[in-house]
Enzyme design. Sequence first.
Site, PDB file in Angstrom:
ATOM      1  N   LYS A 177       0.878  -1.175   0.000  1.00  0.00           N
ATOM      2  CA  LYS A 177       0.000   0.000   0.000  1.00  0.00           C
ATOM      3  C   LYS A 177       0.910   1.217   0.000  1.00  0.00           C
ATOM      4  O   LYS A 177       1.576   1.522   0.982  1.00  0.00           O
ATOM      5  CB  LYS A 177      -0.898  -0.025   1.245  1.00  0.00           C
ATOM      6  CG  LYS A 177      -2.232   0.675   1.070  1.00  0.00           C
ATOM      7  CD  LYS A 177      -2.145   2.177   0.925  1.00  0.00           C
ATOM      8  CE  LYS A 177      -1.948   2.894   2.230  1.00  0.00           C
ATOM      9  NZ  LYS A 177      -1.690   4.347   2.025  1.00  0.00           N
ATOM     10  N   GLU A 252       8.708   0.283  11.742  1.00  0.00           N
ATOM     11  CA  GLU A 252       9.746   1.326  11.656  1.00  0.00           C
ATOM     12  C   GLU A 252       9.033   2.646  11.869  1.00  0.00           C
ATOM     13  O   GLU A 252       8.313   3.113  10.979  1.00  0.00           O
ATOM     14  CB  GLU A 252      10.390   1.322  10.266  1.00  0.00           C
ATOM     15  CG  GLU A 252      11.108   0.050   9.896  1.00  0.00           C
ATOM     16  CD  GLU A 252      12.475  -0.067  10.512  1.00  0.00           C
ATOM     17  OE1 GLU A 252      12.867   0.829  11.298  1.00  0.00           O
ATOM     18  OE2 GLU A 252      13.147  -1.062  10.227  1.00  0.00           O
ATOM     19  N   CYS A 286      13.058   9.881   9.070  1.00  0.00           N
ATOM     20  CA  CYS A 286      12.783   9.342  10.408  1.00  0.00           C
ATOM     21  C   CYS A 286      14.048   9.340  11.259  1.00  0.00           C
ATOM     22  O   CYS A 286      13.982   9.536  12.464  1.00  0.00           O
ATOM     23  CB  CYS A 286      12.198   7.949  10.299  1.00  0.00           C
ATOM     24  SG  CYS A 286      13.169   6.904   9.247  1.00  0.00           S
ATOM     25  N   GLU A 386       8.886  14.759  17.332  1.00  0.00           N
ATOM     26  CA  GLU A 386       9.421  14.785  15.976  1.00  0.00           C
ATOM     27  C   GLU A 386       8.783  15.939  15.195  1.00  0.00           C
ATOM     28  O   GLU A 386       7.569  16.058  15.150  1.00  0.00           O
ATOM     29  CB  GLU A 386       9.049  13.454  15.323  1.00  0.00           C
ATOM     30  CG  GLU A 386       9.723  13.198  14.026  1.00  0.00           C
ATOM     31  CD  GLU A 386       9.418  11.792  13.543  1.00  0.00           C
ATOM     32  OE1 GLU A 386       8.263  11.358  13.680  1.00  0.00           O
ATOM     33  OE2 GLU A 386      10.323  11.144  13.023  1.00  0.00           O
TER      34      GLU A 386
HETATM   35  P1  NAD Z   1       1.561   7.795   8.580  1.00  0.00           P
HETATM   36  O1  NAD Z   1       1.654   6.869   9.727  1.00  0.00           O
HETATM   37  O2  NAD Z   1       0.481   8.795   8.602  1.00  0.00           O
HETATM   38  O3  NAD Z   1       1.369   6.996   7.218  1.00  0.00           O
HETATM   39  C1  NAD Z   1       2.221   5.932   6.833  1.00  0.00           C
HETATM   40  C2  NAD Z   1       1.432   4.986   5.964  1.00  0.00           C
HETATM   41  O4  NAD Z   1       0.404   4.408   6.759  1.00  0.00           O
HETATM   42  C3  NAD Z   1       0.728   5.649   4.768  1.00  0.00           C
HETATM   43  O5  NAD Z   1       0.771   4.760   3.674  1.00  0.00           O
HETATM   44  C4  NAD Z   1      -0.703   5.786   5.272  1.00  0.00           C
HETATM   45  O6  NAD Z   1      -1.652   5.771   4.227  1.00  0.00           O
HETATM   46  C5  NAD Z   1      -0.852   4.554   6.120  1.00  0.00           C
HETATM   47  N1  NAD Z   1      -1.875   4.640   7.151  1.00  0.00           N
HETATM   48  C6  NAD Z   1      -2.326   5.754   7.798  1.00  0.00           C
HETATM   49  N2  NAD Z   1      -3.295   5.417   8.681  1.00  0.00           N
HETATM   50  C7  NAD Z   1      -3.454   4.078   8.591  1.00  0.00           C
HETATM   51  C8  NAD Z   1      -4.274   3.132   9.272  1.00  0.00           C
HETATM   52  N3  NAD Z   1      -5.160   3.511  10.201  1.00  0.00           N
HETATM   53  N4  NAD Z   1      -4.165   1.839   8.951  1.00  0.00           N
HETATM   54  C9  NAD Z   1      -3.282   1.431   8.027  1.00  0.00           C
HETATM   55  N5  NAD Z   1      -2.479   2.266   7.338  1.00  0.00           N
HETATM   56  C10 NAD Z   1      -2.551   3.578   7.624  1.00  0.00           C
HETATM   57  O7  NAD Z   1       2.990   8.437   8.458  1.00  0.00           O
HETATM   58  P2  NAD Z   1       3.519   9.371   7.284  1.00  0.00           P
HETATM   59  O8  NAD Z   1       2.877  10.695   7.487  1.00  0.00           O
HETATM   60  O9  NAD Z   1       3.344   8.714   5.972  1.00  0.00           O
HETATM   61  O10 NAD Z   1       5.095   9.402   7.582  1.00  0.00           O
HETATM   62  C11 NAD Z   1       5.613  10.229   8.553  1.00  0.00           C
HETATM   63  C12 NAD Z   1       5.960   9.451   9.805  1.00  0.00           C
HETATM   64  O11 NAD Z   1       6.561   8.195   9.501  1.00  0.00           O
HETATM   65  C13 NAD Z   1       6.979  10.149  10.653  1.00  0.00           C
HETATM   66  O12 NAD Z   1       6.598  10.057  12.005  1.00  0.00           O
HETATM   67  C14 NAD Z   1       8.277   9.390  10.427  1.00  0.00           C
HETATM   68  O13 NAD Z   1       9.201   9.429  11.451  1.00  0.00           O
HETATM   69  C15 NAD Z   1       7.816   8.017  10.179  1.00  0.00           C
HETATM   70  N6  NAD Z   1       8.768   7.313   9.298  1.00  0.00           N
HETATM   71  C16 NAD Z   1       9.575   6.326   9.817  1.00  0.00           C
HETATM   72  C17 NAD Z   1      10.510   5.689   9.015  1.00  0.00           C
HETATM   73  C18 NAD Z   1      11.390   4.587   9.546  1.00  0.00           C
HETATM   74  O14 NAD Z   1      12.012   3.891   8.765  1.00  0.00           O
HETATM   75  N7  NAD Z   1      11.496   4.396  10.852  1.00  0.00           N
HETATM   76  C19 NAD Z   1      10.620   6.039   7.678  1.00  0.00           C
HETATM   77  C20 NAD Z   1       9.803   7.025   7.184  1.00  0.00           C
HETATM   78  C21 NAD Z   1       8.871   7.653   8.005  1.00  0.00           C
END
Ligand code: NAD
Length: 482
Positions: A177, A252, A286, A386
């Site tokens: 996804k 992650e 991240c 963050e």
């Molecule tokens: P997010 O959690 O909003 O979204 C991540 C993914 O999850 C997207 O594809 C989104 O559509 C999906 N998603 C959202 N709600 C969901 C639900 N209820 N059920 C299933 N899927 C759902 O995060 P973001 O805004 O895309 O990314 C930013 C955050 O991610 C930051 O906090 C960052 O630190 C973290 N991040 C971590 C890493 C890592 O490797 N540790 C890498 C990139 C980003």
Amino acid sequence: MSEIAPYWQNYIDGKFVDGGAGRLIVEDPATGDTVAEQALADAGDVDAAVQAAKRCHESNVLTDMRPVERGRLVRQLGDYLLDNLESIAEVLCLEMGKPYWEACNEVRGAARYFEYYGNQAETLEGRSIPLGRNYFDFTVLEPYGVSAQIIPWNFPLEIASRSLAAGLATGNACVIKTPEIAPLSSGYLAKAVEAVGFSDGAANILSGYGAQAGAALASHPLINQMVFTGSVPTGVSIATAAAQNIVPCVLELGGKSAGIVYGDADLEAVVSSVRKGIFYNAGQICSALSRLIVADSIHDEVVNKISALAKDIVVAPGIEHREAGLNMGAMVSEKQRDRALAMCEDAQRQGAMVATGGHKLNRPGYFLEPTVFTNIEPDMTIAQEEVFGPVLSVMKFSNEAEAIKIANGTQYGLVGGVFTKDLDRATSTARQLRAGQIFINEWFAGGVETPFGGYGKSGYGREKGREALLNYVQTKNIAIAT
Ligand code: NAD
């Protein structure tokens, strides 16, 4: 610039298809202009993708082939990306806001995952366990079956490639996804899967809203393993769904990572680490270097050097930055930029001093100035939460114990750094830092080969490196009475 297709479909069971939830307009965050439309998956599309992956898994087509053959196919996915590097980088740059040269780096990074895990496909081996003269015993490592993977927008192509490469190399059928912000570049992964000739259902790539397609995938009863990269609150939902399904989960999540700068540090190394640690990808990383904890003897000198760096960074639309340089693009969306800006304003209300930056740019698009704060106390919100933007908080310390206490004093534990010429002090500090990866004298030292993942609220399980492969396989023991 190459022409970008106006509409991008999802890829399910070997076919490009429309989405049950209609279409989404993908915006260029540097201008607000439309880049293209993306098909939006609903729960029905997710079900079709999971069913296709299950059929693929149960046909044994991925596990009957010799691992070296599977590995070659995986490597060819990376070759496809490199063959189309410029077109993919343009799409990535326009949908996400990052400089074009950074987008090129991301395409190369994505390809590298396919190379690395493709090469490892034939190296995963079980072992034999001695049980005395009457038995012959051995273990085999088998794929879970259907690997579900949910991807964030900050490195959409690279993070999708990270889990897809490891998932396919180990013989899992995958359902990805992609993020609803910046979904287009992942369309090239679908094209690659088709071009390379993976069986139908081996890799299904679809976009959709998190609360719809994401939640439907995370809770689907036929998935066998879950890999998630994103925010902590979403991680909690995903882990809860995985627990209800009794499937293993890799999370992650975010970070608030700190670099400790001792008085004898090489300051050029510190400045170049700050450049890539918090201003690359407009700080939307991240594992960003978002806190710098500096020995009080050199604090002012470090702040002056870092502020000079931040002031020199040219902030402009990513597509204008063709060559690698001291520049930064837009943040990914108005919402993300305004959230970061509000955190900057709140920090000042709490007593933070602006060394440089702290404003949005007075032009179209979602730009934030490279920002450095001083006078930060460890318990301020800006030092605890963050920002996910180009914002660095600088703090002072007077002894090693204090530095480590500040560094370990958040709920996160993704990465950490130490800057010193004294190797004993570097290793001693590294041991005491509570984080999954420690960089000494260079932020982001390491690579695809080095295991990456969090302590604390930064998540669990590992991506990258050999360790990651073990998240995609389960052990079967076979005991033979002789
Ligand atoms: P997010 O959690 O909003 O979204 C991540 C993914 O999850 C997207 O594809 C989104 O559509 C999906 N998603 C959202 N709600 C969901 C639900 N209820 N059920 C299933 N899927 C759902 O995060 P973001 O805004 O895309 O990314 C930013 C955050 O991610 C930051 O906090 C960052 O630190 C973290 N991040 C971590 C890493 C890592 O490797 N540790 C890498 C990139 C980003």
